[in-house]
Design an enzyme around this catalytic site. Structure first.
Site, PDB file in Angstrom:
ATOM      1  N   LYS A 191       0.874  -1.186   0.000  1.00  0.00           N
ATOM      2  CA  LYS A 191       0.000   0.000   0.000  1.00  0.00           C
ATOM      3  C   LYS A 191       0.907   1.230   0.000  1.00  0.00           C
ATOM      4  CE  LYS A 191      -1.894   2.997   2.022  1.00  0.00           C
ATOM      5  NZ  LYS A 191      -1.668   4.415   1.636  1.00  0.00           N
ATOM      6  N   GLU A 266       9.732   1.821  10.765  1.00  0.00           N
ATOM      7  CA  GLU A 266      10.772   2.850  10.548  1.00  0.00           C
ATOM      8  C   GLU A 266      10.064   4.188  10.582  1.00  0.00           C
ATOM      9  OE1 GLU A 266      13.066   1.875   7.151  1.00  0.00           O
ATOM     10  OE2 GLU A 266      13.903   0.137   8.157  1.00  0.00           O
ATOM     11  N   CYS A 300      14.053  10.839   6.512  1.00  0.00           N
ATOM     12  CA  CYS A 300      13.965  10.433   7.920  1.00  0.00           C
ATOM     13  C   CYS A 300      15.290  10.622   8.651  1.00  0.00           C
ATOM     14  CB  CYS A 300      13.498   8.998   8.018  1.00  0.00           C
ATOM     15  SG  CYS A 300      14.526   7.867   7.081  1.00  0.00           S
ATOM     16  N   GLU A 397       9.553  16.982  14.451  1.00  0.00           N
ATOM     17  CA  GLU A 397      10.051  16.659  13.116  1.00  0.00           C
ATOM     18  C   GLU A 397       9.354  17.568  12.105  1.00  0.00           C
ATOM     19  OE1 GLU A 397       8.864  12.958  11.184  1.00  0.00           O
ATOM     20  OE2 GLU A 397      10.947  12.607  10.637  1.00  0.00           O
TER      21      GLU A 397
HETATM   22  P1  NAD Z   1       2.413   8.649   7.325  1.00  0.00           P
HETATM   23  O1  NAD Z   1       2.614   7.914   8.587  1.00  0.00           O
HETATM   24  O2  NAD Z   1       1.427   9.741   7.275  1.00  0.00           O
HETATM   25  O3  NAD Z   1       1.992   7.659   6.145  1.00  0.00           O
HETATM   26  C1  NAD Z   1       2.790   6.553   5.785  1.00  0.00           C
HETATM   27  C2  NAD Z   1       1.899   5.483   5.177  1.00  0.00           C
HETATM   28  O4  NAD Z   1       1.002   5.006   6.167  1.00  0.00           O
HETATM   29  C3  NAD Z   1       1.037   5.974   4.016  1.00  0.00           C
HETATM   30  O5  NAD Z   1       1.007   4.958   3.024  1.00  0.00           O
HETATM   31  C4  NAD Z   1      -0.322   6.140   4.663  1.00  0.00           C
HETATM   32  O6  NAD Z   1      -1.383   5.999   3.756  1.00  0.00           O
HETATM   33  C5  NAD Z   1      -0.317   4.996   5.661  1.00  0.00           C
HETATM   34  N1  NAD Z   1      -1.242   5.149   6.789  1.00  0.00           N
HETATM   35  C6  NAD Z   1      -1.690   6.292   7.369  1.00  0.00           C
HETATM   36  N2  NAD Z   1      -2.542   6.000   8.378  1.00  0.00           N
HETATM   37  C7  NAD Z   1      -2.619   4.645   8.444  1.00  0.00           C
HETATM   38  C8  NAD Z   1      -3.321   3.738   9.272  1.00  0.00           C
HETATM   39  N3  NAD Z   1      -4.137   4.151  10.247  1.00  0.00           N
HETATM   40  N4  NAD Z   1      -3.162   2.423   9.076  1.00  0.00           N
HETATM   41  C9  NAD Z   1      -2.338   1.970   8.109  1.00  0.00           C
HETATM   42  N5  NAD Z   1      -1.660   2.782   7.272  1.00  0.00           N
HETATM   43  C10 NAD Z   1      -1.793   4.104   7.440  1.00  0.00           C
HETATM   44  O7  NAD Z   1       3.865   9.153   6.908  1.00  0.00           O
HETATM   45  P2  NAD Z   1       4.253  10.108   5.700  1.00  0.00           P
HETATM   46  O8  NAD Z   1       3.832  11.490   6.079  1.00  0.00           O
HETATM   47  O9  NAD Z   1       3.774   9.500   4.413  1.00  0.00           O
HETATM   48  O10 NAD Z   1       5.844   9.978   5.695  1.00  0.00           O
HETATM   49  C11 NAD Z   1       6.698  10.807   6.403  1.00  0.00           C
HETATM   50  C12 NAD Z   1       7.153  10.144   7.686  1.00  0.00           C
HETATM   51  O11 NAD Z   1       7.838   8.931   7.403  1.00  0.00           O
HETATM   52  C13 NAD Z   1       8.137  10.978   8.467  1.00  0.00           C
HETATM   53  O12 NAD Z   1       7.819  10.949   9.837  1.00  0.00           O
HETATM   54  C14 NAD Z   1       9.473  10.278   8.250  1.00  0.00           C
HETATM   55  O13 NAD Z   1      10.440  10.497   9.237  1.00  0.00           O
HETATM   56  C15 NAD Z   1       9.036   8.869   8.168  1.00  0.00           C
HETATM   57  N6  NAD Z   1      10.052   8.059   7.494  1.00  0.00           N
HETATM   58  C16 NAD Z   1      10.838   7.215   8.244  1.00  0.00           C
HETATM   59  C17 NAD Z   1      11.844   6.474   7.641  1.00  0.00           C
HETATM   60  C18 NAD Z   1      12.746   5.588   8.450  1.00  0.00           C
HETATM   61  O14 NAD Z   1      13.434   4.769   7.873  1.00  0.00           O
HETATM   62  N7  NAD Z   1      12.777   5.710   9.757  1.00  0.00           N
HETATM   63  C19 NAD Z   1      12.031   6.562   6.261  1.00  0.00           C
HETATM   64  C20 NAD Z   1      11.223   7.423   5.533  1.00  0.00           C
HETATM   65  C21 NAD Z   1      10.221   8.153   6.162  1.00  0.00           C
END
Ligand code: NAD
Length: 507
Positions: A191, A266, A300, A397
């Site tokens: 997804k 992550e 990240c 962040e």
């Molecule tokens: P997000 O958490 O908003 O969304 C990530 C994914 O989760 C999307 O596909 C979204 O549709 C899905 N999602 C949202 N709510 C959900 C739920 N209730 N159940 C299941 N899936 C759900 O994150 P974002 O804004 O897309 O990405 C940015 C974040 O990702 C930042 O916090 C960044 O630090 C983090 N990130 C971490 C790493 C790492 O390796 N630690 C790498 C890249 C990004």
């Protein structure tokens, strides 16, 4: 025609088919609309134009995908590992062959600059090659003989796995998660993030063209609260590998509780780069700038807090401001661009809100601190100085090209500031004092630390965070540990004494 114009022309060629058909799901080897027929619009952050319509999927689509992944699982699990290796290498070949299409689509869908995205596409191929080569040994175990038993261990794939990815560098991150899952013998339901789904579609097409059997890799588009949630709650999905925000990770943990999901998270970061007065300051400056302003700061592992020793702070920050003001903000497909637009209006508003928060908290905006006028979600690379670690700009962040600089006097103070956040993903230490580097790395609360270096990913090394930055590790065998179950089998080597209950001693 300029290179930018030529690239824009090529891009429109690559996107035409998605504009005609919409971006579909891939379930059981077939390109399908959402069962409801619903779609949502995906706009580019570059100019706000509609890229294409996306299948807006829900629980019924996830159910169909989970069934396809379950049906395909026994055959994929039992596929000869050498065959798996060949298919994964062919996927890597397919990525390389379509690297330009992937890079261009990623730039337009996410706002990331081409100079980084062309490399991200090739790194995606490298991820597949790396895990392709590990696939033949994925099941290997140990022999642990005891006096009466030959104990052996082996690993088996856990089953169909759900992979949920974020909008930042979605192509590279998807390959990072999917390649080890397939190499381990799992089937998957992916997804992708609703803000940047285009390259996930290209990727699944490449995989099936490379000979991956139908149903092994299923793609379901949609929003987190419906498609994402349904995936984390589905009984047939045995594990969820998630990359995204920390608060979403908490939600997924709750959602997966009833079905006892194994989770790998992550999550976010507020990573310190600590620069001591004895460091190679030229290199420290290059690295600190690169680690916050590359990838639009939507990274990240970005070093979003600069902890700088007071004795060198003025000089270092003055040079930094000059460099920041020279960073080229522009169209992502312009090869000279260093920062493109932020992913979406929602995120743009969030990032811009920190300019006022910084002022209210009493910090100084030493560079940037404003949006770029005109179409697209562009902001100027920003530096906050005079900050204290308890300010929101030092704790939260921001996930944009925004750096918060904090001064310190002693090593102890640097360490205390570095650790005083809820996150613990990565840390960067600049010093030429070896013993200090050893003391600091021992105490720094982070899953990954680079000394005198920016973040350079090494696939066999563990990638992941502590505290609110994650659970579990990617990379090398750590990835297999997540996607596989350990199995212990014991063979009696003779006729050892078995306790005899209920037996008449005279018998
Ligand atoms: P997000 O958490 O908003 O969304 C990530 C994914 O989760 C999307 O596909 C979204 O549709 C899905 N999602 C949202 N709510 C959900 C739920 N209730 N159940 C299941 N899936 C759900 O994150 P974002 O804004 O897309 O990405 C940015 C974040 O990702 C930042 O916090 C960044 O630090 C983090 N990130 C971490 C790493 C790492 O390796 N630690 C790498 C890249 C990004």
């Amino acid at each position: 025609m300029s290179e930018l114009e030529a690239n824009i022309n090529k891009l429109s060629g690559y996107l035409t088919r998605f504009q005609q058909t919409g971006l579909l799901n891939q379930i059981g080897g077939k390109a399908v609309s959402a069962l409801s027929g619903d779609t949502f619009d995906n706009h580019s952050p570059v100019d706000g134009k509609l890229i294409c319509k996306i299948a807006k999927s829900g629980a019924a689509d996830i159910d169909a995908a989970a069934k396809a992944a379950s049906d395909a699982f026994p055959q994929w699990r039992d596929t000869d590992n050498k065959e798996r290796k060949k298919i994964l290498h062919r996927i890597a070949d397919g990525i390389v062959a379509r690297a330009e299409e992937i890079a261009f689509a990623e730039c337009y869908d996410t706002g990331q600059a081409l100079r980084f995205m062309s490399k991200a596409a090739l790194r995606g191929a490298e991820n597949f090659r790396y895990f392709a080569d590990l696939a033949p040994g994925a099941r290997d175990g140990k022999q642990l003989p005891s006096p009466t038993l030959m104990n052996v261990t082996t690993r088996v794939p856990i089953g169909p796995a759900g992979i949920i990815t974020p909008w930042n560098t979605p192509f590279m991150l998807s390959t990072w998660k999917i390649a080890p899952a397939l190499a381990a013998g799992c089937t998957i339901v992916h997804k992708p993030a609703e803000f940047s789904p285009v390259t996930a579609r290209i990727l699944v097409e490449i995989a099936e063209e490379a000979g991956l059997p139908p149903g092994v890799w299923n793609l379901v588009n949609g929003f987190g609260e419906d498609a994402g949630k349904a995936l984390t709650e589905h009984r047939d999905i045995k594990a969820i590998s998630f990359v995204g925000e920390s608060k979403t990770g908490s939600m997924i943990m709750r959602q997966g509780a009833d079905t006892l999901k194994r989770v790998h998270f992550e999550l976010g970061g507020k990573n310190p780069v600590i620069v001591f007065e004895d460091a190679d300051l030229e290199r420290a400056l290059d690295a600190a700038i690169f680690m916050i302003y590359s990838l639009n700061g939507e990274r990240c592992t970005s070093s979003s807090r600069l902890l700088i020793q007071s004795s060198i702070a003025d000089k270092f920050l003055t040079r930094m401001v000059k460099r920041i003001n020279q960073i080229r903000v522009g169209h992502p497909l312009d090869p000279t661009t260093e920062i493109g637009p932020l992913i979406h209006k929602v995120h743009f508003d969030k990032v811009c809100s920190y300019f006022d928060i910084a002022r209210q908290d009493g910090a100084t905006i030493a560079a940037g601190g404003e949006a770029v006028e005109g179409e697209g979600y562009y902001v100027r690379p920003t530096l906050f100085t005079g900050a204290a670690n308890n300010m929101r700009i030092a704790q939260e962040e921001i996930f944009g090209p925004v750096l918060t600089a904090i001064t310190f006097d002693t090593e102890e103070e640097a360490l205390a500031i570095a650790n005083d956040v809820e996150y613990g993903l990565s840390g960067y230490v600049w010093t030429n004092d070896l013993t200090r580097a050893m003391r600091i790395t021992e105490k720094l609360e982070a899953g990954m630390i680079w000394v005198n270096s920016e973040n350079v990913r090494h696939l066999p090394s563990p990638f992941g965070g502590v505290k609110a930055s994650g659970i579990g590790r990617d990379g090398g065998d750590w990835s297999f540990e997540f996607y596989m179950e350990q199995k212990h089998i014991a063979f009696a080597t003779g006729k050892h004494k078995i306790p005899q209950l209920g037996k008449d001693p005279s018998e």
